[in-house]
Design an enzyme around this catalytic site. Sequence first.
Site, PDB file in Angstrom:
ATOM      1  N   ASP A 396       0.840  -1.194   0.000  1.00 21.44           N
ATOM      2  CA  ASP A 396       0.000   0.000   0.000  1.00 21.44           C
ATOM      3  C   ASP A 396       0.878   1.248   0.000  1.00 21.44           C
ATOM      4  O   ASP A 396       2.001   1.237   0.518  1.00 21.44           O
ATOM      5  CB  ASP A 396      -0.900   0.033   1.236  1.00 21.44           C
ATOM      6  CG  ASP A 396      -1.956  -1.052   1.214  1.00 21.44           C
ATOM      7  OD1 ASP A 396      -2.202  -1.617   0.134  1.00 21.44           O
ATOM      8  OD2 ASP A 396      -2.533  -1.326   2.283  1.00 21.44           O
ATOM      9  N   MET A 397       0.343   2.331  -0.546  1.00 22.99           N
ATOM     10  CA  MET A 397       1.105   3.574  -0.600  1.00 22.99           C
ATOM     11  C   MET A 397       1.608   3.987   0.783  1.00 22.99           C
ATOM     12  O   MET A 397       2.739   4.459   0.933  1.00 22.99           O
ATOM     13  CB  MET A 397       0.237   4.691  -1.186  1.00 22.99           C
ATOM     14  CG  MET A 397       0.957   6.032  -1.296  1.00 22.99           C
ATOM     15  SD  MET A 397      -0.015   7.325  -2.083  1.00 22.99           S
ATOM     16  CE  MET A 397      -1.231   7.652  -0.805  1.00 22.99           C
TER      17      MET A 397
END
Length: 558
Positions: A396-397
Amino acid sequence: MSKDKPKHMIHFFQSDIASYSLPERFTFPFHYTPHPLCIQAAEELMAYLHQCHEWKDELEQGKMFGVLIVKDNQNRIGYLAAFSGNLAGSNHHPFFVPPVYDLLNPDGYFKEEEMQISMINREIEQQEQDAHYQQSLFMLKETKQQAESELDLFRSQIKERKNRRKEARQKGNLSEEEIARLNKESQFDKAELRRKEQYWKEEIRKQEEEISRHQAIIHRLKEERKKRSIALQTWIFHQYHMRNAFHETQDLCEIFAKTPQCIPPAGAGECAAPKLLQYAYLNQLHPIAMAEFWWGNSPKGEIRHHGHYYPSCRHKCEPILNFMLQGLEVDPNPLLHPKTSCTSLEYLYEDEYLCVVHKPAGILSVPGKTGQTSVYDILKEAYPHATGPLLVHRLDMDTSGILLAAKTQEIHAMLQEQFESRSVRKKYIALLDGIMEKSEKEGFIRLPLSPDYHNRPLQKVDFEQGKMAVTRYEIQETGKRIIQGKERPFTRIAYYPQTGRTHQLRVHSAHTQGMNMPILGDPLYGQAADRLYLHAEELAFRHPVTSGTIRIQCPCPF
């Protein structure tokens, strides 16, 4: 409308707010960190809810509340409060703004039509419970069972006689009279079977015909109920005349006509945020900032924690708020803007076949819609002749840590096969938002996950259609630490995911049937902070060429 409803719903703060600076723009409602004034207003509202003992049982079931910071025409700062849906069987309570349209108003077209639909419901129930109809259904079932039993018995008898005739013919030495008798017996059995089948078919047809006449009445009533319900729901949507800061008005049907779903979902316009903005516009109050929080127990399907702030729902509210916020200067969507600028990566391992890098928090693994530089972009520039998709997996970012990349299509396929067969070993470190009091310091979380299509990009626990996700955990430490200048309780935990579902560790942390404690700094399932405190610390896999075990470590930065 209740008689004790006050003339004005604006509340002025009980404490001094002179030290607070106002935000430059209005809150982006689908991803935000609550402004200090919103937190102050929410705390005053929570104190009020604590005093409402008559609502205690209902509030424990869980409900979303919202606050809207506003400025009146004398430049005084105050706030409005609202709840989603209704409360204690009413839409009107002294502390809260009224609904956009009162569905519980006992007068008018809505109540008349609702009464008609209720009468149809009762008539359908009476028809379905009719004694003669129920007896007919029972008799039909009995007839079908009797027919099946008798025909099965007769077919078995036919089969036995057929076998005896076959044995007799095989022995030979049969006279013409005996052969004729056997042939006649065979012809009789076939004819008798057809007769019996026709008899039972006719008996079942007559009973079904009688039942179908009764079912036709029920079907007609259900069609009338459906027609009236659709018409009533459409009429209701037309009663919600939503406003915006330009003083424009559109009803829900007009607003949702521009969306892929075209038709408003049930409950649209009843959430806290539209109620708050509508009241502000109608009473010449200028909206400044807003926040919504959950009060009570978490619902089964969603992740909601008591006292935590949450974004507005996208399924019901996004089209409405997109219209209502027109004319206000609104914060940009933080998900569409990079949190971190990065043009280079730390390499943890590299050879001619693959490389392993450290992804900082706040950077996308692969290109998104915003044009923000991603890990893939940096690697593609570093290896312009690489074939295949490079990255073998993603983070995930907001997650930091180890990412594995392959330099050729063939190596990528071999590595991805290891991920799919679950032979890759992964270790993550997370700080949970609170002190874990589990007696078991290690164990497994097994919860099936599926996308929450109404609130993308969220995932939800779904025992019917979700894919099973399994995580092993080890609690390492509990305590307190300073985060963004504030002391926060935390639980340090090691996660060893056995599967690789989207948001698996974030949902397994936050869900009540998981750790029941979101990861610190998780803006989707918990409370935002300076970062998401989740880090991919270790990765072990088999080298696709040398077959040796590669174990990579990237020490956790927190």
